[in-house]
Design a protein around this motif. Structure first.
Motif, short mmCIF file in Angstrom:
data_model
loop_
_atom_site.label_atom_id
_atom_site.label_comp_id
_atom_site.label_asym_id
_atom_site.label_seq_id
_atom_site.Cartn_x
_atom_site.Cartn_y
_atom_site.Cartn_z
N ASN A 33 0.78 -0.92 0.07
CA ASN A 33 0.03 -0.05 0.00
C ASN A 33 0.79 1.19 0.04
OD1 ASN A 33 -2.26 1.92 0.36
ND2 ASN A 33 -2.71 1.15 2.41
N TRP A 34 0.29 2.40 -0.23
CA TRP A 34 0.90 3.54 -0.21
C TRP A 34 1.52 3.93 1.14
CZ3 TRP A 34 0.95 7.44 -4.35
CH2 TRP A 34 0.34 7.06 -5.37
N GLY A 35 2.27 4.70 1.54
CA GLY A 35 2.93 5.08 2.87
C GLY A 35 1.84 5.82 3.63
N ASP A 36 1.83 5.72 4.83
CA ASP A 36 0.79 6.48 5.87
C ASP A 36 -0.58 6.51 5.03
OD1 ASP A 36 2.99 7.35 7.00
OD2 ASP A 36 3.14 9.32 6.31
N TYR A 37 -1.05 5.26 4.89
CA TYR A 37 -2.43 5.31 4.13
C TYR A 37 -3.26 4.26 5.02
CZ TYR A 37 -4.70 6.48 -0.22
OH TYR A 37 -5.65 7.10 -1.11
N ILE A 38 -3.15 4.10 6.28
CA ILE A 38 -4.03 2.84 6.82
C ILE A 38 -3.77 3.14 8.39
CG2 ILE A 38 -2.40 1.09 7.29
CD1 ILE A 38 -4.72 -0.73 6.23
N PRO A 81 -3.55 0.56 -6.17
CA PRO A 81 -3.05 1.73 -7.05
C PRO A 81 -4.22 2.74 -7.59
CG PRO A 81 -2.88 -0.73 -8.18
CD PRO A 81 -3.83 -0.50 -6.78
N SER A 82 -3.67 3.78 -8.20
CA SER A 82 -4.68 5.02 -8.53
C SER A 82 -5.31 4.39 -9.89
CB SER A 82 -4.03 6.21 -8.84
OG SER A 82 -3.39 6.45 -7.74
N ASP A 83 -6.49 5.15 -10.30
CA ASP A 83 -7.33 4.76 -11.48
C ASP A 83 -6.45 4.64 -12.64
OD1 ASP A 83 -5.95 7.64 -11.73
OD2 ASP A 83 -7.77 8.13 -10.48
N GLY A 209 7.70 13.30 -1.23
CA GLY A 209 6.60 12.26 -1.00
C GLY A 209 5.85 12.39 0.16
N ASP A 210 5.90 11.54 0.99
CA ASP A 210 5.15 11.38 2.20
C ASP A 210 5.78 12.41 3.25
OD1 ASP A 210 3.15 9.69 1.98
OD2 ASP A 210 4.34 7.81 2.43
N GLN A 211 7.05 12.68 3.14
CA GLN A 211 7.70 13.67 4.00
C GLN A 211 7.14 15.15 3.81
OE1 GLN A 211 9.07 11.70 1.58
NE2 GLN A 211 11.45 11.96 1.76
N VAL A 226 0.08 19.17 -2.94
CA VAL A 226 -0.21 17.97 -2.26
C VAL A 226 -1.45 17.40 -2.48
CG1 VAL A 226 0.86 18.53 0.04
CG2 VAL A 226 -1.47 19.38 -0.46
N TRP A 227 -1.48 16.05 -2.02
CA TRP A 227 -2.87 15.30 -2.18
C TRP A 227 -3.75 15.74 -1.06
CZ3 TRP A 227 1.10 11.34 -2.51
CH2 TRP A 227 1.74 11.03 -4.04
N SER A 228 -5.16 15.99 -1.38
CA SER A 228 -5.97 16.57 -0.57
C SER A 228 -5.96 15.99 1.01
CB SER A 228 -7.48 16.64 -0.87
OG SER A 228 -7.70 15.12 -1.67
N GLY A 229 -6.19 14.57 0.91
CA GLY A 229 -6.10 13.85 2.31
C GLY A 229 -4.89 14.24 3.34
N ASP A 230 -3.69 14.46 2.58
CA ASP A 230 -2.59 15.02 3.43
C ASP A 230 -2.78 16.52 3.77
OD1 ASP A 230 -1.13 12.51 3.26
OD2 ASP A 230 0.08 13.21 1.63
N ALA A 231 -3.41 17.22 2.94
CA ALA A 231 -3.79 18.65 3.37
C ALA A 231 -4.54 18.59 4.80
CB ALA A 231 -4.22 19.38 2.19
N LEU A 252 -8.52 14.75 -10.26
CA LEU A 252 -9.24 14.04 -9.33
C LEU A 252 -9.13 12.66 -9.43
CD1 LEU A 252 -12.03 14.19 -7.66
CD2 LEU A 252 -13.29 13.75 -9.98
N TRP A 253 -8.65 12.24 -8.40
CA TRP A 253 -7.84 10.66 -8.42
C TRP A 253 -8.85 9.77 -7.58
CZ3 TRP A 253 -6.64 9.28 -3.43
CH2 TRP A 253 -6.24 10.13 -2.66
N PHE A 254 -8.70 8.33 -7.71
CA PHE A 254 -9.09 7.29 -6.91
C PHE A 254 -8.03 6.37 -6.88
CE2 PHE A 254 -12.23 9.41 -9.98
CZ PHE A 254 -13.33 9.89 -9.27
N ASP A 255 -8.08 5.88 -5.61
CA ASP A 255 -6.89 4.68 -5.24
C ASP A 255 -7.91 3.35 -4.99
OD1 ASP A 255 -4.97 6.21 -5.65
OD2 ASP A 255 -4.68 6.63 -3.67
N SER A 256 -7.66 2.44 -5.79
CA SER A 256 -8.79 1.17 -5.42
C SER A 256 -7.97 -0.20 -5.17
CB SER A 256 -9.72 0.94 -6.57
OG SER A 256 -10.52 2.23 -6.90
N GLY A 290 -6.77 11.00 7.18
CA GLY A 290 -7.22 12.12 6.61
C GLY A 290 -7.66 12.22 5.20
N TYR A 291 -7.75 11.11 4.48
CA TYR A 291 -8.16 10.99 3.05
C TYR A 291 -9.70 10.49 3.16
CZ TYR A 291 -3.60 11.52 0.96
OH TYR A 291 -2.37 11.73 0.48
N SER A 292 -10.19 10.82 1.82
CA SER A 292 -11.57 10.88 1.75
C SER A 292 -12.29 9.33 1.42
CB SER A 292 -12.10 11.84 0.79
OG SER A 292 -11.21 12.98 0.94
#
Ligand code: N2P
Length: 345
Positions: A33-38, A81-83, A209-211, A226-231, A252-256, A290-292
């Motif tokens: 998975n992406w870093g900091d994403y769970i 991954p993203s869309d 990236g995550d830093q 930045v990606w909105s969730g990190d904001a 506008l992106w989607f990770d699935s 923080g993501y949507s």
């Protein structure tokens, strides 16, 4: 003597049973998975509930993840991954079709996130998080309205600008600023965007990236893409920060969640995907990172400050001018070459 021997034998057998019994002989899945994403507690909870051990590892960009999968060596059961990357992986035959009978929680996903172009019938993917790309800035360092990507080329902010270390995102910023599509197939437009990013390099503090989160929270730079969730996560830590979506438009992106066809435990992977789409679990991940979330019922469980955040859940008006990334397919090498040229300059 014989008695002693049989005692020893019993003792040795008991020790053997004990050692084997304590070894981790649970079935397992490899999640990438992406870093900091769970929320890591969610992983533990899955392990306890399903008796499946999760070997968890992370990546920073879609391209890093893709290369790792292509290299083989390790096999993964769940990847997120993203869309556009999912579209590419489907095209290249890298993904396994989901058995939807094992993923009843797919029905918790809001319709707006289903059957999108990258996977028209959700045969391969279950939405995990979504968002936009924008500019986060520190109000104590920037005292002008932020509404355009232009600010990232303003010499006033020399060495105070952070770019996203992600090829599609950074190219999208330059392409939109030039008035082009972020899915352009025109090499001249892509090279123009490349030249703009090369010109911008001296002003850039770093490509991160995550830093980026820690750098902006600590007030080390003024502006970042930045990606909105990190904001959302950053603003919670440092209220001097504010997020804006530039008027030229954004992504506008989607990770699935998907299952690579090299997966060794497909049913375990489906159990994990189904678990992640459970409203209470999705709500916990969302609150933690923080993501949507695309899970309707999960939104209702969120604390007000996230549920009412216009960064996480923008009004339709704010995301009118957006594009979803597409797989460049036959010209993917051009995108790769342009990105390398930006970084070797
Ligand atoms: C989390 C990265 C989010 C991925 N660190 C954006 N698509």
């Amino acid at each position: 003597m014989r008695k002693v021997k049989s005692y020893i034998l019993i003792l040795v057998s008991l020790m053997l049973i004990f050692t084997v019994g304590c070894g981790d002989d649970r079935p397992s899945i490899n999640v990438f998975n992406w870093g900091d994403y769970i929320d890591t507690d969610v992983i533990k909870e899955f392990e306890e509930e399903f008796g499946i051990k999760v070997n968890y590892s992370t990546y920073e960009t879609n391209e890093d993840m893709y290369i790792r999968l292509k290299q083989g060596g390790s096999s993964y059961d769940v990847v997120i991954p993203s869309d556009y990357m999912i579209e590419r992986m489907i095209r290249e035959g890298m993904l396994s079709k989901l058995n939807k009978d094992n993923i009843p929680n797919l029905s918790n996903v809001d319709e707006a996130f289903l059957n999108l172009d990258y996977d028209p019938d959700n045969d391969y993917s279950v939405p995990y998080m979504w968002g936009t790309v924008g500019i986060i800035y520190n109000k104590t360092m920037v005292d002008e309205p932020v509404d355009s990507w232009d600010i990232l080329w303003d010499e006033k902010y020399d060495d105070q600008i952070i770019m996203l270390n992600s090829q599609r995102d950074s190219l999208a910023v330059a392409l939109k600023r030039l008035g082009y599509s972020m899915n352009t197939r025109d090499v001249v437009e892509l090279e123009e965007a490349r030249d703009e990013l090369i010109k911008q390099r001296p002003l850039v503090y770093a490509y991160l990236g995550d830093q980026v989160k820690y750098t902006m929270i600590g007030g080390e730079a003024a502006i970042a893409v930045v990606w909105s969730g990190d904001a959302v996560a950053m603003i919670r830590e440092n209220p001097d920060l504010e997020f804006a979506i530039p008027k030229e438009g954004t992504n506008l992106w989607f990770d699935s969640m998907v299952i690579p066809n090299s997966a060794k435990n497909k049913e375990g992977a489906e159990a994990f995907i189904n678990f992640m789409a459970r409203p209470d679990i999705a709500a916990r991940n969302t609150e933690y990172i923080g993501y949507s979330t695309p899970i309707t019922e999960a939104i209702e469980m969120l604390p007000d400050y996230i549920r009412n955040s216009k960064v996480a859940y923008p009004d339709p008006e704010d995301i009118k001018n957006t594009e979803i990334f597409k797989d460049p397919a036959d010209i993917v090498e051009v995108y790769d070459r342009i990105w390398t040229e930006i970084h070797s300059n």
